[in-house]
Design a protein around this motif. Structure first.
Motif, PDB file in Angstrom:
ATOM      1  N   SER A   9      28.766  42.022  22.902  1.00 46.44           N
ATOM      2  CA  SER A   9      29.482  40.754  23.080  1.00 46.44           C
ATOM      3  C   SER A   9      30.758  40.961  23.879  1.00 46.44           C
ATOM      4  O   SER A   9      31.078  40.180  24.787  1.00 46.44           O
ATOM      5  CB  SER A   9      29.833  40.146  21.712  1.00 46.44           C
ATOM      6  OG  SER A   9      28.686  39.732  21.028  1.00 46.44           O
ATOM      7  N   THR A  10      31.494  42.024  23.549  1.00 47.21           N
ATOM      8  CA  THR A  10      32.741  42.321  24.246  1.00 47.21           C
ATOM      9  C   THR A  10      32.484  42.663  25.710  1.00 47.21           C
ATOM     10  O   THR A  10      33.217  42.219  26.604  1.00 47.21           O
ATOM     11  CB  THR A  10      33.461  43.496  23.559  1.00 47.21           C
ATOM     12  OG1 THR A  10      33.753  43.141  22.201  1.00 47.21           O
ATOM     13  CG2 THR A  10      34.751  43.837  24.271  1.00 47.21           C
ATOM     14  N   ALA A  11      31.433  43.450  25.957  1.00 45.39           N
ATOM     15  CA  ALA A  11      31.099  43.840  27.330  1.00 45.39           C
ATOM     16  C   ALA A  11      30.723  42.626  28.171  1.00 45.39           C
ATOM     17  O   ALA A  11      31.110  42.511  29.337  1.00 45.39           O
ATOM     18  CB  ALA A  11      29.959  44.855  27.324  1.00 45.39           C
ATOM     19  N   ILE A  12      29.968  41.714  27.586  1.00 50.47           N
ATOM     20  CA  ILE A  12      29.560  40.497  28.304  1.00 50.47           C
ATOM     21  C   ILE A  12      30.772  39.647  28.645  1.00 50.47           C
ATOM     22  O   ILE A  12      30.913  39.136  29.762  1.00 50.47           O
ATOM     23  CB  ILE A  12      28.560  39.689  27.461  1.00 50.47           C
ATOM     24  CG1 ILE A  12      27.228  40.437  27.370  1.00 50.47           C
ATOM     25  CG2 ILE A  12      28.330  38.304  28.055  1.00 50.47           C
ATOM     26  CD1 ILE A  12      26.250  39.855  26.367  1.00 50.47           C
ATOM     27  N   ALA A  13      31.689  39.503  27.689  1.00 55.76           N
ATOM     28  CA  ALA A  13      32.899  38.715  27.926  1.00 55.76           C
ATOM     29  C   ALA A  13      33.743  39.342  29.030  1.00 55.76           C
ATOM     30  O   ALA A  13      34.284  38.645  29.897  1.00 55.76           O
ATOM     31  CB  ALA A  13      33.701  38.596  26.636  1.00 55.76           C
ATOM     32  N   ALA A  14      33.859  40.676  29.009  1.00 56.64           N
ATOM     33  CA  ALA A  14      34.653  41.373  30.018  1.00 56.64           C
ATOM     34  C   ALA A  14      34.028  41.243  31.406  1.00 56.64           C
ATOM     35  O   ALA A  14      34.735  41.124  32.422  1.00 56.64           O
ATOM     36  CB  ALA A  14      34.799  42.851  29.645  1.00 56.64           C
ATOM     37  N   ALA A  15      32.704  41.228  31.450  1.00 59.80           N
ATOM     38  CA  ALA A  15      32.003  41.150  32.740  1.00 59.80           C
ATOM     39  C   ALA A  15      32.211  39.807  33.427  1.00 59.80           C
ATOM     40  O   ALA A  15      32.032  39.691  34.643  1.00 59.80           O
ATOM     41  CB  ALA A  15      30.511  41.414  32.542  1.00 59.80           C
ATOM     42  N   LEU A  16      32.586  38.794  32.673  1.00 62.19           N
ATOM     43  CA  LEU A  16      32.796  37.463  33.259  1.00 62.19           C
ATOM     44  C   LEU A  16      33.963  37.451  34.238  1.00 62.19           C
ATOM     45  O   LEU A  16      34.088  36.539  35.052  1.00 62.19           O
ATOM     46  CB  LEU A  16      33.038  36.431  32.149  1.00 62.19           C
ATOM     47  CG  LEU A  16      31.849  36.163  31.226  1.00 62.19           C
ATOM     48  CD1 LEU A  16      32.254  35.227  30.090  1.00 62.19           C
ATOM     49  CD2 LEU A  16      30.696  35.550  32.007  1.00 62.19           C
ATOM     50  N   THR A  17      34.830  38.464  34.148  1.00 64.03           N
ATOM     51  CA  THR A  17      35.953  38.555  35.084  1.00 64.03           C
ATOM     52  C   THR A  17      35.489  38.973  36.472  1.00 64.03           C
ATOM     53  O   THR A  17      36.224  38.836  37.445  1.00 64.03           O
ATOM     54  CB  THR A  17      36.981  39.578  34.575  1.00 64.03           C
ATOM     55  OG1 THR A  17      36.386  40.894  34.561  1.00 64.03           O
ATOM     56  CG2 THR A  17      37.458  39.221  33.173  1.00 64.03           C
ATOM     57  N   GLY A  18      34.277  39.500  36.561  1.00 68.18           N
ATOM     58  CA  GLY A  18      33.757  39.948  37.848  1.00 68.18           C
ATOM     59  C   GLY A  18      34.107  41.385  38.177  1.00 68.18           C
ATOM     60  O   GLY A  18      33.686  41.910  39.207  1.00 68.18           O
ATOM     61  N   ASN A  19      34.881  42.032  37.323  1.00 72.57           N
ATOM     62  CA  ASN A  19      35.252  43.417  37.537  1.00 72.57           C
ATOM     63  C   ASN A  19      33.998  44.294  37.571  1.00 72.57           C
ATOM     64  O   ASN A  19      33.167  44.241  36.669  1.00 72.57           O
ATOM     65  CB  ASN A  19      36.192  43.878  36.413  1.00 72.57           C
ATOM     66  CG  ASN A  19      36.599  45.333  36.561  1.00 72.57           C
ATOM     67  OD1 ASN A  19      35.858  46.229  36.177  1.00 72.57           O
ATOM     68  ND2 ASN A  19      37.775  45.548  37.118  1.00 72.57           N
ATOM     69  N   HIS A  20      33.860  45.117  38.620  1.00 74.58           N
ATOM     70  CA  HIS A  20      32.632  45.906  38.802  1.00 74.58           C
ATOM     71  C   HIS A  20      32.409  46.893  37.661  1.00 74.58           C
ATOM     72  O   HIS A  20      31.273  47.110  37.226  1.00 74.58           O
ATOM     73  CB  HIS A  20      32.676  46.647  40.137  1.00 74.58           C
ATOM     74  CG  HIS A  20      32.630  45.741  41.324  1.00 74.58           C
ATOM     75  ND1 HIS A  20      31.585  44.877  41.569  1.00 74.58           N
ATOM     76  CD2 HIS A  20      33.505  45.551  42.348  1.00 74.58           C
ATOM     77  CE1 HIS A  20      31.811  44.201  42.680  1.00 74.58           C
ATOM     78  NE2 HIS A  20      32.970  44.584  43.173  1.00 74.58           N
ATOM     79  N   THR A  21      33.490  47.498  37.195  1.00 74.66           N
ATOM     80  CA  THR A  21      33.356  48.459  36.093  1.00 74.66           C
ATOM     81  C   THR A  21      32.885  47.748  34.831  1.00 74.66           C
ATOM     82  O   THR A  21      32.018  48.249  34.098  1.00 74.66           O
ATOM     83  CB  THR A  21      34.700  49.148  35.816  1.00 74.66           C
ATOM     84  OG1 THR A  21      35.129  49.841  36.997  1.00 74.66           O
ATOM     85  CG2 THR A  21      34.563  50.139  34.664  1.00 74.66           C
ATOM     86  N   ALA A  22      33.442  46.556  34.578  1.00 70.40           N
ATOM     87  CA  ALA A  22      33.055  45.792  33.391  1.00 70.40           C
ATOM     88  C   ALA A  22      31.596  45.341  33.483  1.00 70.40           C
ATOM     89  O   ALA A  22      30.868  45.361  32.484  1.00 70.40           O
ATOM     90  CB  ALA A  22      33.972  44.584  33.229  1.00 70.40           C
ATOM     91  N   VAL A  23      31.174  44.932  34.675  1.00 69.46           N
ATOM     92  CA  VAL A  23      29.784  44.499  34.867  1.00 69.46           C
ATOM     93  C   VAL A  23      28.834  45.665  34.622  1.00 69.46           C
ATOM     94  O   VAL A  23      27.793  45.521  33.976  1.00 69.46           O
ATOM     95  CB  VAL A  23      29.584  43.938  36.295  1.00 69.46           C
ATOM     96  CG1 VAL A  23      28.101  43.695  36.566  1.00 69.46           C
ATOM     97  CG2 VAL A  23      30.369  42.639  36.468  1.00 69.46           C
ATOM     98  N   ALA A  24      29.193  46.853  35.115  1.00 71.73           N
ATOM     99  CA  ALA A  24      28.348  48.032  34.921  1.00 71.73           C
ATOM    100  C   ALA A  24      28.279  48.421  33.448  1.00 71.73           C
ATOM    101  O   ALA A  24      27.261  48.922  32.975  1.00 71.73           O
ATOM    102  CB  ALA A  24      28.893  49.194  35.748  1.00 71.73           C
ATOM    103  N   ALA A  25      29.360  48.163  32.707  1.00 68.04           N
ATOM    104  CA  ALA A  25      29.404  48.532  31.289  1.00 68.04           C
ATOM    105  C   ALA A  25      28.414  47.722  30.461  1.00 68.04           C
ATOM    106  O   ALA A  25      27.966  48.166  29.407  1.00 68.04           O
ATOM    107  CB  ALA A  25      30.818  48.347  30.743  1.00 68.04           C
ATOM    108  N   VAL A  26      28.062  46.521  30.945  1.00 68.53           N
ATOM    109  CA  VAL A  26      27.101  45.689  30.226  1.00 68.53           C
ATOM    110  C   VAL A  26      25.753  46.400  30.140  1.00 68.53           C
ATOM    111  O   VAL A  26      25.078  46.361  29.101  1.00 68.53           O
ATOM    112  CB  VAL A  26      26.932  44.313  30.902  1.00 68.53           C
ATOM    113  CG1 VAL A  26      25.788  43.532  30.269  1.00 68.53           C
ATOM    114  CG2 VAL A  26      28.218  43.521  30.808  1.00 68.53           C
ATOM    115  N   LYS A  27      25.352  47.070  31.212  1.00 71.70           N
ATOM    116  CA  LYS A  27      24.056  47.771  31.228  1.00 71.70           C
ATOM    117  C   LYS A  27      24.009  48.835  30.136  1.00 71.70           C
ATOM    118  O   LYS A  27      22.997  48.955  29.420  1.00 71.70           O
ATOM    119  CB  LYS A  27      23.827  48.411  32.600  1.00 71.70           C
ATOM    120  CG  LYS A  27      22.473  49.086  32.728  1.00 71.70           C
ATOM    121  CD  LYS A  27      22.252  49.607  34.141  1.00 71.70           C
ATOM    122  CE  LYS A  27      20.879  50.269  34.263  1.00 71.70           C
ATOM    123  NZ  LYS A  27      20.638  50.771  35.639  1.00 71.70           N
TER     124      LYS A  27
END
Length: 221
Positions: free
Chosen positions: A54-72
């Motif tokens: 849940s936290t990773a998905i929320a962070a990925a909404l910022t568009g940050n590439h590192t955060a988006v990769a963390a979702v995987k």
């Protein structure tokens, strides 16, 4: 040869945004049942994995590439943990669909999946809107499985409980009952200025209500 029902692994194909809601329902079911004494991943670990996604998905909404990769990575960890649980539930159930459902899973022979309870909002906000005595409360993102949302703003010293889709507010010897509406954002009007209100919400559908958000203190102007 007769097929034996097992806990379906179709949840692995769910979109990442819907997995935490499914995971919350499984965690709740396992916590309420005495049928599964030796979980391969304990409730605390499951909760950590579910919250991490849940936290990773929320962070990925910022568009940050590192955060988006963390979702995987979070999805992989989530899939692995809940697959272990599903296989364990299947081994305990021995084809008994009632036992499989008691673990929060769907039997593989089922034709349709029951509606799941909504998860918690990953982006709940509450703030003043610049108008006198006004608070805006909202879920930034739609909550999977939600059909409606309920919001509250109560001062300290007031008790709030939830019963199904009804909010019960106790003030002294008085009890107030509030039912929900269908919008993802709401606004409270005509609140006294300078008084702190704890604002919260939960989403619900025909399966029931999801967990309440953490309350946010707001002082209207």
């Amino acid at each position: 040869m007769r097929l034996t029902s097992k806990a379906s692994l179709a949840f692995k194909l769910k979109k990442p945004t819907t997995k935490p809601s499914f995971g919350s329902n499984v965690i709740t079911a396992l916590g309420e049942s005495v049928l599964f004494p030796d979980l391969p991943v304990n409730i605390a670990e499951l909760t950590t994995v579910n919250n991490a996604l849940s936290t990773a998905i929320a962070a990925a909404l910022t568009g940050n590439h590192t955060a988006v990769a963390a979702v995987k990575t979070a999805v992989t960890n989530w899939d692995n943990a809940f697959t272990l649980i599903a296989n364990y539930v299947s081994s305990i159930a021995q084809g008994d669909e009632t036992v499989i459902r008691a673990g929060g899973f769907i039997p593989t022979k089922s034709e349709s999946q029951p509606t799941q309870k909504p998860g918690a909002s990953a982006g709940f906000t509450a703030t003043i809107n610049g108008s006198k005595g006004a608070i805006i409360a909202a879920s930034k993102n739609a909550i999977p499985e939600a059909r409606a949302y309920l919001y509250s703003a109560v001062p300290d010293g007031v008790t709030v409980n939830y019963n199904g889709n009804t909010m019960i507010i106790t003030v002294g010897d008085k009890i107030i009952y509030i039912n929900a509406d269908t919008r993802r954002q709401t606004e409270f009007y005509h609140l006294p200025s300078g008084i702190a209100y704890n604002v919260s919400m939960f989403a619900f559908n025909r399966a029931g209500n999801g967990p309440a958000s953490t309350s946010t203190p707001v002082i209207p102007q």
